[in-house]
Motif scaffolding. Structure first.
Motif, PDB file in Angstrom:
ATOM      1  N   VAL A 267       0.841  -1.202   0.000  1.00 25.69           N
ATOM      2  CA  VAL A 267       0.000   0.000   0.000  1.00 25.69           C
ATOM      3  C   VAL A 267       0.874   1.249   0.000  1.00 25.69           C
ATOM      4  O   VAL A 267       0.588   2.240  -0.693  1.00 25.69           O
ATOM      5  N   GLY A 268       1.960   1.187   0.763  1.00 23.94           N
ATOM      6  CA  GLY A 268       2.861   2.337   0.808  1.00 23.94           C
ATOM      7  C   GLY A 268       3.486   2.621  -0.544  1.00 23.94           C
ATOM      8  O   GLY A 268       3.630   3.790  -0.956  1.00 23.94           O
ATOM      9  N   ALA A 269       3.880   1.528  -1.254  1.00 22.33           N
ATOM     10  CA  ALA A 269       4.486   1.717  -2.583  1.00 22.33           C
ATOM     11  C   ALA A 269       3.488   2.314  -3.562  1.00 22.33           C
ATOM     12  O   ALA A 269       3.812   3.231  -4.337  1.00 22.33           O
ATOM     13  N   LEU A 270       2.258   1.783  -3.544  1.00 28.67           N
ATOM     14  CA  LEU A 270       1.225   2.327  -4.423  1.00 28.67           C
ATOM     15  C   LEU A 270       0.931   3.783  -4.076  1.00 28.67           C
ATOM     16  O   LEU A 270       0.755   4.633  -4.970  1.00 28.67           O
ATOM     17  N   ALA A 271       0.869   4.041  -2.804  1.00 24.22           N
ATOM     18  CA  ALA A 271       0.590   5.417  -2.372  1.00 24.22           C
ATOM     19  C   ALA A 271       1.698   6.367  -2.804  1.00 24.22           C
ATOM     20  O   ALA A 271       1.439   7.511  -3.214  1.00 24.22           O
ATOM     21  N   ALA A 272       2.958   5.869  -2.704  1.00 17.21           N
ATOM     22  CA  ALA A 272       4.083   6.720  -3.110  1.00 17.21           C
ATOM     23  C   ALA A 272       4.014   7.060  -4.600  1.00 17.21           C
ATOM     24  O   ALA A 272       4.350   8.177  -5.022  1.00 17.21           O
TER      25      ALA A 272
ATOM     26  N   THR B  72       0.787  12.168  -8.553  1.00 16.18           N
ATOM     27  CA  THR B  72      -0.305  12.729  -9.370  1.00 16.18           C
ATOM     28  C   THR B  72      -1.055  13.826  -8.630  1.00 16.18           C
ATOM     29  O   THR B  72      -1.863  14.540  -9.241  1.00 16.18           O
ATOM     30  N   GLN B  73      -0.809  13.949  -7.368  1.00 13.34           N
ATOM     31  CA  GLN B  73      -1.513  14.955  -6.565  1.00 13.34           C
ATOM     32  C   GLN B  73      -0.566  16.139  -6.308  1.00 13.34           C
ATOM     33  O   GLN B  73       0.023  16.255  -5.235  1.00 13.34           O
TER      34      GLN B  73
END
Length: 665
Positions: free
Chosen positions: A629-634, A639-640
């Motif tokens: 989840v952390g990798a995906l979030a990073a 994009t934000q």
């Protein structure tokens, strides 16, 4: 007539509450706290005496007193009620009578203790719990008392909260008793469900169980009779509470508590609970010869096994502790061969002489501790190798201790003689007895006489081995300690006269066995129904009686030779048989075996579940998901940006892509 039975457990409960809540902050005075605690139990004794005498003259020998409705769930209807019959009446006299003396003794023995109020609060709660166990008219009320004495043993064994060994002993007692309690509950569930589901009798009331037990005679479970399975479960509970093989190891460690606590546990409460429970459920046990044989054999093996350990112990309290385990074995022998009256008889006489022995050891320890403290020495005040020659310095303690040694050894005509010989006779001649059980019991009786007089001689005779700096400071204990000793020694001397065997009573002028007559309404029905009786001639019984006396005398003579006539013999013997002595001294390494098989393996399983499964598997999965989840979030975080033109460009590109897809399709 019997509507005030609730007063008997009420007084100790009231004493517990008063001392527990007010003792430390408001009362503070030791004499007042001790008077409240002792007076509460003595009031229960007076009420018990009233009802005991009343029951003697009553033609109806069983009375129930319902205090309140307790549980009502479906078919389970349980009242909070009490049952007074000859068995519970006798137990009340023992618990309250001996308990009162132990409370009185405690005022002197526990003087100066920081937790004086706490001690008496726990002690009162202990007596209250035992009274609930004894008086309960159904198995659930009994179980409340059953668990209560377990809780109190934990609190009192671990009374010295600053000692690691006391805390460990308390936990050991609590855990091992939970193993037995599982058996008690399982047996109760089996009886309740079988009587209810198959025969429509939904009850856990003792009277109703006895009246309907015959309905289960043909019922089977696990390839055996339901009564056999249920009574074996109940017996598992008894082995935990009454310290029989294999659940006995907690009782010797219970010596970590104050000496009066040891006396209360070993003589008047707790360890007698298992014997009492079998007596209360005698109808069920009588229905299963298999269970009764198991009870008798476990009792016999416990009696001789514990006696061997008593040979090599040097701590005076531990000798008495293993003596208790052994004597409880005799009581279970009696229950197993159908001599229910003899088992309860020995329970009563044992309460007299064992309470006297423990309190006598406490008197010695009290004197030794005072002397060593005065001389600024840290020698062990409980080690008999530091004693010797105390007979002249402590004459009252010596005399009462000696009388109790004679009683437990079974010499005529002390109390233990009558109760022990009745058990041996039934083991030999009963329709449920066996020569094997009788032979083991006789050997255990010989060993008892030997190690008890070894204890007597090492403590009170020979040269005084106490450090010279402390010798002159040893003196007799105060009257608060010696008075209970005198009373208990008197009971240990004459207490057996109420149960004189028929063969001896006829010889002495047709003296009746009053105890057997008194308890007949409780046991006689099941004994007659299942033809449990002792067969044999008067000559045979006299011969066995004489033989048991010779056996006891042989044990005493051997102890005299080894510890009085030739005091160097024990050292030579232990040197020659050093490995055997080491094994006995270390209690046959049973504790070590239990640690390896159960304690350490359970710890290792817990560590494996923690480090091997929880840390590596559970935590590994959780941590892996978190990293993903952390990798995906990073990645998505880029994009934000918060810039409007970037979002507008993304929207335009998205629109172009969607139009292209639409046109191409």
């Amino acid at each position: 007539m019997y509507d005030k039975l609730w007063l008997i457990p009420f007084f100790p409960l009231l004493g517990c509450i008063i001392n527990g809540l007010l003792g430390k902050r408001f009362i503070k005075n030791e004499k007042v706290i001790g008077a409240i605690g002792t007076g509460a139990v003595f009031l229960s004794f007076l009420v018990s005496c009233k009802y005991f005498i009343q029951l003697l003259g009553d033609s109806v020998k069983s009375h129930e007193n319902i205090v309140a409705s307790w549980i009502s769930v479906g078919n389970l209807q349980v009242d909070w009620g009490f049952l007074l019959d000859p068995l519970s009446a006798l137990m009340l006299m023992v618990v309250c009578g001996v308990g009162s003396l132990i409370h009185l003794y405690s005022i002197g023995y526990m003087h100066g203790e920081e937790g004086f109020y706490r001690y008496f609060s726990y002690l009162n709660l202990f007596v209250f719990s035992m009274l609930m166990l004894v008086l309960g008219n159904n198995a659930l009320v009994m179980f409340v008392g059953w668990e209560g004495v377990g809780l109190c043993s934990y609190l009192l064994i671990g009374y010295y909260i600053e000692k690691q060994s006391a805390g460990d002993a308390a936990k050991k007692a609590f855990v091992m008793n939970r193993v037995g309690d599982f058996g008690f509950l399982l047996g109760l569930f089996i009886i309740f469900w079988t009587l209810g589901s198959k025969h429509g009798v939904w009850t856990i009331n003792f009277v109703e169980i006895s009246e309907n037990a015959h309905l289960m005679s043909g019922d089977m479970m696990l390839g055996a009779g339901v009564t056999t399975v249920a009574t074996l479960c109940f017996f598992l509970g008894a082995t935990g509470k009454s310290a029989q093989l294999p659940l006995y190891t907690w009782l010797p460690d219970a010596m970590e508590g104050p000496t009066p606590v040891s006396a209360l546990i070993h003589a008047a409460t707790m360890v007698t609970a298992g014997v009492y429970m079998i007596g209360r459920m005698n109808v069920l046990f009588a229905m299963s010869p298999t269970t009764m044989f198991v009870v008798a054999m476990v009792g016999a093996l416990t009696a001789i096994f514990a006696a061997t350990i008593g040979f090599a112990q040097n701590d005076i309290k531990r000798v008495l502790a293993y003596s208790t385990v052994s004597q409880l074995g005799f009581m279970f022998i009696a229950m197993g061969v159908g001599a229910f009256t003899a088992g309860i008889f020995h329970l009563m006489t044992h309460a007299f002489f064992k309470a006297c022995l423990f309190l006598g050891s406490g008197s010695v320890i009290h004197a030794m501790h005072h002397a060593l403290h005065h001389a600024h020495l840290d020698d062990d005040a409980q080690d008999m190798r530091n004693m010797g020659g105390l007979r002249k310095k402590m004459p009252v303690t010596w005399a009462t201790f000696g009388i109790s040694c004679l009683a437990i050894s079974g010499l005529p005509f002390f109390s233990g003689f009558f109760s022990k010989d009745e058990i041996l006779w039934w083991a030999f001649a009963s329709t449920r007895g066996s020569m094997l059980v009788w032979g083991i019991a006789v050997i255990a009786a010989f060993m008892t006489a030997f190690y008890m007089f070894r204890c007597l001689y090492m403590t009170f005779y020979g040269e005084q081995r106490t450090n010279p700096k402390a010798k002159d400071h040893i003196h007799e204990s105060p009257w608060l300690i010696t008075l209970p000793l005198v009373v208990l020694a008197f009971l240990a001397t004459v207490g057996g006269l109420i149960g004189i065997p028929h063969v001896l009573g006829n010889l002495l002028g047709h003296i009746p066995n009053k105890l057997e007559h008194f308890l007949a309404p409780v046991f006689e029905h099941s004994q007659k129904l299942h033809q449990i009786e002792a067969h044999g001639s008067a000559a045979t019984e006299f011969g066995l009686m004489g033989f048991s006396v010779v056996v006891a005398l042989a044990g005493i003579v051997l102890a005299t030779i080894m510890y009085i006539r030739n005091p160097e013999l024990p050292g030579r013997f232990t040197a020659k048989f050093s490995q055997l002595h080491r094994a006995v001294f270390n209690k046959w390494y049973v504790d070590e075996a239990y640690d390896a098989l159960f304690v350490n393996s359970t710890k290792n399983l817990g560590i494996f579940c923690w480090k091997g499964f929880d840390v590596k598997v559970v935590d590994g999965i959780v941590n892996g998901v978190a990293k993903l989840v952390g990798a995906l979030a990073a990645t998505l975080r880029h994009t934000q940006t918060g810039l409007f033109q970037n979002y507008a460009l993304t929207m335009v590109l998205g629109t172009v892509v969607m139009l292209a897809i639409f046109i191409l399709n």
